[in-house]
Design a protein around this motif. Structure first.
Motif, short mmCIF file in Angstrom:
data_model
loop_
_atom_site.label_atom_id
_atom_site.label_comp_id
_atom_site.label_asym_id
_atom_site.label_seq_id
_atom_site.Cartn_x
_atom_site.Cartn_y
_atom_site.Cartn_z
N GLU A 192 -17.32 15.11 -0.58
CA GLU A 192 -17.48 14.51 -1.72
C GLU A 192 -16.20 13.96 -1.73
N VAL A 193 -15.79 12.23 -1.00
CA VAL A 193 -14.79 12.51 -0.30
C VAL A 193 -14.24 10.99 -0.23
N THR A 194 -13.21 11.17 -1.00
CA THR A 194 -11.96 10.20 -2.09
C THR A 194 -10.79 9.70 -1.03
N VAL A 195 -10.71 8.52 -1.12
CA VAL A 195 -9.78 8.43 0.18
C VAL A 195 -8.75 7.08 -1.32
N LEU A 196 -7.50 7.76 -1.02
CA LEU A 196 -6.16 7.19 -2.32
C LEU A 196 -5.43 5.98 -1.22
N THR A 197 -5.23 4.79 -1.22
CA THR A 197 -4.69 4.02 -0.51
C THR A 197 -3.57 3.94 -1.38
N MET A 198 -1.79 4.02 -1.18
CA MET A 198 -0.62 3.38 -1.74
C MET A 198 -0.56 2.43 -2.15
N SER A 199 -0.64 1.42 -1.21
CA SER A 199 -0.40 0.08 -1.58
C SER A 199 -1.99 -0.99 -1.63
N GLY A 200 -1.68 -2.24 -1.72
CA GLY A 200 -2.78 -3.36 -1.01
C GLY A 200 -2.47 -3.94 -0.06
N GLY A 201 -1.32 -3.41 0.90
CA GLY A 201 -0.56 -3.62 1.93
C GLY A 201 -0.50 -5.64 2.02
N GLY A 202 0.45 -5.70 1.03
CA GLY A 202 0.80 -6.82 1.11
C GLY A 202 1.53 -7.61 1.90
N ASN A 203 1.93 -6.94 3.14
CA ASN A 203 3.05 -7.19 4.35
C ASN A 203 1.46 -7.89 4.83
N GLY A 204 0.57 -7.34 5.07
CA GLY A 204 -0.21 -7.60 6.01
C GLY A 204 -1.35 -8.91 5.56
N GLY A 205 -1.19 -9.17 4.67
CA GLY A 205 -2.18 -10.34 4.00
C GLY A 205 -2.11 -10.54 2.51
N ASP A 206 -3.12 -11.60 1.92
CA ASP A 206 -3.70 -11.09 0.85
C ASP A 206 -3.62 -9.91 0.49
N PRO A 207 -3.40 -9.83 -0.73
CA PRO A 207 -3.67 -8.40 -1.48
C PRO A 207 -4.88 -8.07 -1.81
N ALA A 208 -5.55 -9.16 -2.57
CA ALA A 208 -6.46 -9.49 -3.19
C ALA A 208 -7.69 -8.49 -2.52
N LEU A 209 -7.65 -10.18 -0.74
CA LEU A 209 -8.74 -9.73 0.42
C LEU A 209 -8.72 -8.50 0.41
N ARG A 210 -6.97 -8.06 1.12
CA ARG A 210 -7.53 -6.72 1.79
C ARG A 210 -7.70 -5.00 0.32
N ARG A 211 -8.05 -5.34 -1.11
CA ARG A 211 -8.23 -4.45 -1.53
C ARG A 211 -10.15 -5.16 -1.06
#
Ligand SMILES: [Zn+2]
Length: 366
Positions: A192-211
């Motif tokens: 069982e692998v869980t990935v935890l990403t600490m940000s939406g990466g707002g600096n790299g583009g639209d956070p909604a799209l990046r999510r």
């Protein structure tokens, strides 16, 4: 001591000679002090970081589950057949050992191994059987046992259900780049692998799209994705970051956690690394993957073998980050593939991903 002579480092990626037992801790059962001395010296000569000698079967079994600090885990154990009292006792011992310590390979020593003892060792799935008077033979057998152990992360789980791995990254696509192949490989072998990403990466583009892209990438790899909303570019290794990771650790109860390395030029990566070390102080194993911003100080000591399919899945997961794929040099497919090909050199396979196993260097974990 000069770093070049530090046998706790596994292999020097800049050099050519791997030290087979580098960074390992070995439990050595031996009744005779002189023999113990010779065997331990050979193990150390082959790179073992520590060799702990016990002179009775009781002490051996006790130490098996409770290594003396600062050792957290045995990488291998050497059982002297004379501890038992003949071939008849080897099978039951090996069975009990495997039940109690499923991830620790056992090499058996004997004065003059008989065919019957060899059969008992084989049936009991001992890693090897060697003559007690052959220190170099023992070191080679232990090195082979360590290399062939069931999982390069050195665990077979807590014994209940699937193994669980948590992979923590600062931004969407960090985890895929550092560990995408391993995630795919583990997820498809039942972890069982869980990935935890600490940000939406707002600096790299639209956070909604990046999510959205991040969820698609996790799906390709067979992992579950959890996302926090820390500020991209100004993450801190403070209480709130630690608590964010702690919440997920409490929920997932991972056997293994993998995160960015301290040897990384990106401040967010370092902050997430440090916060995760604190949050995972009770987790069995903690290792670091390599990010494109890792420095040359990144020193891997474990290599996860990847198949062609794992590499393809990794590339597909990274390509799922459409908004980034065209504009970032480090997402170039040729670079990603040749990086995996390069690390394959250290695992004698075509492709691999590197890991720095840090639990034993992390004082918070002792
Ligand atoms: Zn990042």
């Amino acid at each position: 001591m000069s770093e070049i002579f530090d046998s706790s480092e596994a292999t020097d990626p800049g050099g050519a000679v791997p030290v087979p037992l580098a960074g390992t801790h070995v439990l050595l059962g031996e009744r005779d002090p002189g023999t113990a001395e010779r065997l331990a010296a050979a193990l150390r000569e082959h790179g073992a970081s520590s060799v702990h000698v016990v002179d009775s079967p009781e002490a051996f079994l006790r130490a098996g589950g409770a290594p003396p600090a600062p050792v957290r885990f045995w990488d291998a154990a050497v059982w002297y057949s004379g501890f038992g009292g003949g071939e008849g006792s080897l099978g039951p011992f090996l069975e009990e050992w495997r039940a109690r310590h499923p991830g620790i390979p056992v090499v058996v020593t004997d004065d003059a191994p008989s065919a019957r003892l060899a059969v008992a060792a084989l049936r009991g799935r001992a890693a090897d059987l060697v003559e007690r008077s052959d220190p170099d033979g023992l070191a080679v057998a232990v090195a082979r046992a360590v290399a062939e152990r069931a999982d390069p992360l050195g665990v077979e789980g807590s014994g209940q259900g699937s193994l669980r791995m948590l992979v923590v990254g600062a931004h969407p696509d960090d985890v895929e780049i550092g560990l995408g192949g391993t995630i795919h490989r583990r997820a498809h072998s039942g972890w069982e692998v869980t990935v935890l990403t600490m940000s939406g990466g707002g600096n790299g583009g639209d956070p909604a799209l990046r999510r959205k892209e991040a969820h698609r990438a996790a799906e390709v790899l067979g992992a579950r994705l959890l996302m926090e909303d820390l500020p991209d570019g100004s993450m801190a290794d403070d209480r709130s970051t630690v608590e964010a990771v702690e919440r997920v650790v409490a929920e997932v109860a991972p056997d293994v956690v993998v995160v960015h390395s301290e040897s990384d030029t990106h401040q967010d990566h370092r902050a997430v690394h440090r916060a995760t070390l604190v949050a995972c102080r009770k987790v069995a194993r903690l290792a670091c993957y390599q990010s494109p911003s890792a420095t040359v100080a990144y020193r891997p000591n474990r290599f996860i073998e990847l198949s062609e399919v794992d590499v393809e899945a990794k590339l597909a997961a990274i390509a799922a980050h459409h908004s980034q794929a065209a504009s970032r040099w480090y997402l170039d497919e040729d670079l990603l593939r040749s990086t995996a090909r390069y690390w394959g050199r250290f695992s004698q396979t075509r492709y691999a991903e590197p890991l720095e196993l840090v639990h034993e260097r992390n004082p918070l974990l002792f």
